[in-house]
Design a protein around this motif. Sequence first.
Motif, PDB file in Angstrom:
ATOM      1  N   PRO A  75      31.592  38.280  39.120  1.00 25.61           N
ATOM      2  CA  PRO A  75      32.033  37.460  37.980  1.00 25.61           C
ATOM      3  C   PRO A  75      32.558  36.103  38.449  1.00 25.61           C
ATOM      4  O   PRO A  75      32.466  35.103  37.743  1.00 25.61           O
ATOM      5  N   MET A  76      33.121  36.097  39.682  1.00 28.87           N
ATOM      6  CA  MET A  76      33.663  34.864  40.251  1.00 28.87           C
ATOM      7  C   MET A  76      32.576  33.793  40.362  1.00 28.87           C
ATOM      8  O   MET A  76      32.798  32.635  40.020  1.00 28.87           O
ATOM      9  N   ARG A  79      31.734  32.512  36.999  1.00 24.97           N
ATOM     10  CA  ARG A  79      32.816  31.650  36.529  1.00 24.97           C
ATOM     11  C   ARG A  79      32.757  30.288  37.183  1.00 24.97           C
ATOM     12  O   ARG A  79      32.980  29.265  36.530  1.00 24.97           O
ATOM     13  N   TYR A  87      36.220  40.076  28.248  1.00 25.43           N
ATOM     14  CA  TYR A  87      35.745  41.447  28.240  1.00 25.43           C
ATOM     15  C   TYR A  87      36.454  42.253  27.168  1.00 25.43           C
ATOM     16  O   TYR A  87      37.557  41.916  26.745  1.00 25.43           O
ATOM     17  N   ALA A  91      40.416  42.423  30.703  1.00 22.92           N
ATOM     18  CA  ALA A  91      40.586  42.057  32.109  1.00 22.92           C
ATOM     19  C   ALA A  91      41.892  41.307  32.350  1.00 22.92           C
ATOM     20  O   ALA A  91      41.937  40.314  33.062  1.00 22.92           O
ATOM     21  N   SER A  93      45.957  41.650  33.614  1.00 20.34           N
ATOM     22  CA  SER A  93      46.783  42.484  34.476  1.00 20.34           C
ATOM     23  C   SER A  93      48.126  42.692  33.773  1.00 20.34           C
ATOM     24  O   SER A  93      48.916  41.765  33.667  1.00 20.34           O
ATOM     25  N   LEU A  96      51.604  41.411  35.106  1.00 23.58           N
ATOM     26  CA  LEU A  96      51.772  39.992  35.412  1.00 23.58           C
ATOM     27  C   LEU A  96      52.047  39.207  34.127  1.00 23.58           C
ATOM     28  O   LEU A  96      51.749  39.665  33.027  1.00 23.58           O
ATOM     29  N   GLU A 107      44.290  30.239  40.940  1.00 27.03           N
ATOM     30  CA  GLU A 107      45.627  29.683  40.941  1.00 27.03           C
ATOM     31  C   GLU A 107      45.631  28.254  41.478  1.00 27.03           C
ATOM     32  O   GLU A 107      44.792  27.896  42.303  1.00 27.03           O
ATOM     33  N   LEU A 121      52.283  28.247  45.309  1.00 30.32           N
ATOM     34  CA  LEU A 121      51.688  27.995  44.005  1.00 30.32           C
ATOM     35  C   LEU A 121      52.481  26.925  43.259  1.00 30.32           C
ATOM     36  O   LEU A 121      53.694  26.846  43.394  1.00 30.32           O
ATOM     37  N   ARG A 164      42.239  32.056  27.839  1.00 35.72           N
ATOM     38  CA  ARG A 164      41.809  31.890  29.226  1.00 35.72           C
ATOM     39  C   ARG A 164      40.350  31.439  29.292  1.00 35.72           C
ATOM     40  O   ARG A 164      40.012  30.513  30.026  1.00 35.72           O
TER      41      ARG A 164
ATOM     42  N   ALA B 221      49.009  32.921  45.746  1.00 31.15           N
ATOM     43  CA  ALA B 221      47.930  33.568  44.990  1.00 31.15           C
ATOM     44  C   ALA B 221      47.651  34.965  45.561  1.00 31.15           C
ATOM     45  O   ALA B 221      47.415  35.914  44.810  1.00 31.15           O
ATOM     46  N   LYS B 224      49.960  37.470  44.026  1.00 27.97           N
ATOM     47  CA  LYS B 224      49.601  37.791  42.637  1.00 27.97           C
ATOM     48  C   LYS B 224      48.407  38.739  42.623  1.00 27.97           C
ATOM     49  O   LYS B 224      48.325  39.638  41.785  1.00 27.97           O
ATOM     50  N   HIS B 225      47.482  38.511  43.534  1.00 32.20           N
ATOM     51  CA  HIS B 225      46.288  39.355  43.569  1.00 32.20           C
ATOM     52  C   HIS B 225      46.637  40.768  44.020  1.00 32.20           C
ATOM     53  O   HIS B 225      46.053  41.737  43.528  1.00 32.20           O
ATOM     54  N   ALA B 228      47.935  42.402  41.007  1.00 27.16           N
ATOM     55  CA  ALA B 228      46.873  42.622  40.022  1.00 27.16           C
ATOM     56  C   ALA B 228      45.974  43.790  40.437  1.00 27.16           C
ATOM     57  O   ALA B 228      45.586  44.599  39.600  1.00 27.16           O
ATOM     58  N   GLU B 234      40.175  47.384  37.949  1.00 27.50           N
ATOM     59  CA  GLU B 234      38.965  46.978  37.232  1.00 27.50           C
ATOM     60  C   GLU B 234      39.160  45.609  36.583  1.00 27.50           C
ATOM     61  O   GLU B 234      38.305  44.726  36.670  1.00 27.50           O
ATOM     62  N   ALA B 235      40.323  45.442  35.948  1.00 31.79           N
ATOM     63  CA  ALA B 235      40.633  44.158  35.316  1.00 31.79           C
ATOM     64  C   ALA B 235      40.686  43.060  36.371  1.00 31.79           C
ATOM     65  O   ALA B 235      40.190  41.953  36.147  1.00 31.79           O
ATOM     66  N   ALA B 236      41.271  43.365  37.522  1.00 32.32           N
ATOM     67  CA  ALA B 236      41.386  42.367  38.586  1.00 32.32           C
ATOM     68  C   ALA B 236      39.998  41.946  39.054  1.00 32.32           C
ATOM     69  O   ALA B 236      39.729  40.759  39.246  1.00 32.32           O
ATOM     70  N   GLU B 237      39.111  42.935  39.205  1.00 30.28           N
ATOM     71  CA  GLU B 237      37.744  42.645  39.647  1.00 30.28           C
ATOM     72  C   GLU B 237      37.051  41.735  38.623  1.00 30.28           C
ATOM     73  O   GLU B 237      36.418  40.746  38.986  1.00 30.28           O
ATOM     74  N   LEU B 238      37.198  42.064  37.333  1.00 28.36           N
ATOM     75  CA  LEU B 238      36.559  41.265  36.282  1.00 28.36           C
ATOM     76  C   LEU B 238      37.162  39.872  36.198  1.00 28.36           C
ATOM     77  O   LEU B 238      36.493  38.921  35.825  1.00 28.36           O
ATOM     78  N   ALA B 239      38.447  39.777  36.540  1.00 31.17           N
ATOM     79  CA  ALA B 239      39.085  38.459  36.501  1.00 31.17           C
ATOM     80  C   ALA B 239      38.665  37.622  37.699  1.00 31.17           C
ATOM     81  O   ALA B 239      39.087  36.480  37.836  1.00 31.17           O
ATOM     82  N   GLY B 240      37.845  38.210  38.572  1.00 36.23           N
ATOM     83  CA  GLY B 240      37.300  37.423  39.668  1.00 36.23           C
ATOM     84  C   GLY B 240      37.992  37.621  41.006  1.00 36.23           C
ATOM     85  O   GLY B 240      37.760  36.868  41.939  1.00 36.23           O
ATOM     86  N   ILE B 241      38.843  38.638  41.092  1.00 31.70           N
ATOM     87  CA  ILE B 241      39.512  38.889  42.367  1.00 31.70           C
ATOM     88  C   ILE B 241      38.642  39.821  43.194  1.00 31.70           C
ATOM     89  O   ILE B 241      38.137  40.821  42.684  1.00 31.70           O
TER      90      ILE B 241
END
Lengths: 262, 352
Positions: A75-76, A79, A87, A91, A93, A96, A107, A121, A164, B221, B224-225, B228, B234-241
Amino acid sequence: MSVQPILSAKGLVKRYGRVTALDHADFELYPGEVLAVIGDNGAGKSSLIKAVSGATIPDSGDVWLDGEKVDFHSPMEARDSGIETVYQNLALSPALSIADNLFLGREIRKEGVLGKWFRMLDRPKMQQFARDKLSELGLMTIQNIDQAVETLSGGQRQGVAVARAAAFGSRVIIMDEPTAALGVKESRKVLELIQDVKSRGTPIVLISHNMPHVFEVADRIHIHRLGKRCAVVDPKTISMSDAVAIMTGAMDPPNDVYNPYT
Amino acid sequence: MTKQSFETVLDESDTSVAEFKTEKRGFLGQIQHILHGNITIVPMIVLILSCLGFGFVAGERFFTPFNLSLIIQQVTIIGILGIAQTLIILTAGIDLSVAAIMILTSVVMGNFAVNIGVPAFLAIPLGFIVGMVCGAVNGLLITRFKLPPFIATLGTWNIFFALNLWYSGSQSIRSQSIDKAAPSLKFFGERVDVFGTQFTYGSFLMIFLCILFWYLLNRTAWGKHVYAVGDDPEAAELAGIRTKRILMSVYIVAGLLCGIAAWAAVGRIGSISPQSFYEGNLEAITAVVIGGTSLFGGRGSVVGTIIGALIVGVFRNGLALAGVDVLWQVFAIGWLIIIAVAFDQWVRKVSS
């Protein structure tokens, strides 16, 4: 004069064991349009969307972005090319904060030595950006941008996820069932948001089960059935019941793909 | 925008949308909510109360600078291992092998510096590399072979411990030999005078690492990852991590921390024994849990872990000063663990 699709796919195939999720599926999204993707449960809508947004890698078939063949492995990568996806599971967290979630995976670091060597950050900058985006979209009044997402209601979480995508999606925004978990008023907000994003020129792919919503905002409707595209119809000329009939196989699909762009 | 017929009634309806309204919560709910945002408050309160309690029970002897400095020294190694363990538990994993990695690393450092005669400034980094390789093995088993962390590290705990016995020949390296060949291995056992009280460099190392990892987890970062990935992979993976990469980095960094703990441990116990710290992994998990980090991942802090280690240290020390049998120290710590986890379950319910 023909317009080139901004995002398209041809002959996508995806199998999970003995289940075929995508069976030579085609897909086209044109600049500036809202394309709704509808289909019965298990028709392969989500697989199609995952394949064009990099979340799964299709077994075969090609995806083009702006006329260039692309090969997303995550997905990265999608993006980075300007395709944002909201989704169904959002997606986000949960533990957080809203600001952290908005920037998850991209970030902003402080400038200079602090950012470069200490990887620090730039929290004030990220918080300000998050606050601006959320209020710009008018989706909610934020009291505390550092609030954990898990303390928000379903509609508010959806708002964060949509914000987002809208904030970062430069070329295509894909929304998977954005109104499914929302109440009537919150759905209205999301529909207005879709119109708002469209008016800024960003094309949107909308996956939804809600026919009134689909017929209200979509310029074209892509009907998915048994793992492939079975029709593309014009919401202004077809009735909801006919669309549902095509979707479920009760009616034969029209032969030609509705395409006012070429 | 035109409304559909079923929505026209919305005109008369309330126009407020999805606001962050402050709901009325009961007193207990209020506390639950505050704790949810600040999980280290509870261990902090427990630490202060237990200090006051043991100060009362054990009298003057507890609050002497010497005794307080001693407690910090006693928790240094478990504190550092606890930081490593916290990173892993934050990703919803667990590492049963931390202490085994530490001992193996200290044996390698000792063997190279004392028996082979490699200069300490080379032997110590070599030990760090051994620690990181051990961590990478754990990370690979978990990310590539998809083994549950509990099983993977249960296996490597035994493997690393056996390797350590084989490599050392079950022989300890005596304190005098270290002093002669590589005194810098004992650096973290040396003392400095601060306000008339003796502290070891190891104590400062633990505090430095705590601050460093607080910074990494909360202000970068990467941190945070880590949260996450533990929260919802799964959400982290979809968010691009890239979740696997984050997991690998966490296990390797944990291995490095075990290597650093190994160096500090040589200073702490003076000699190098392949049989030492056999229960170190469980003590590290205890410190993490008492410090308020959730075993389900995504929630917790290294500051809590150091406080958790100090709580255990204060309990042991206080009960010993009060003349209570060792078995009751173990008994008390058992209850601390159970209460801490039950408490975590309660606080986490705030979201549902």
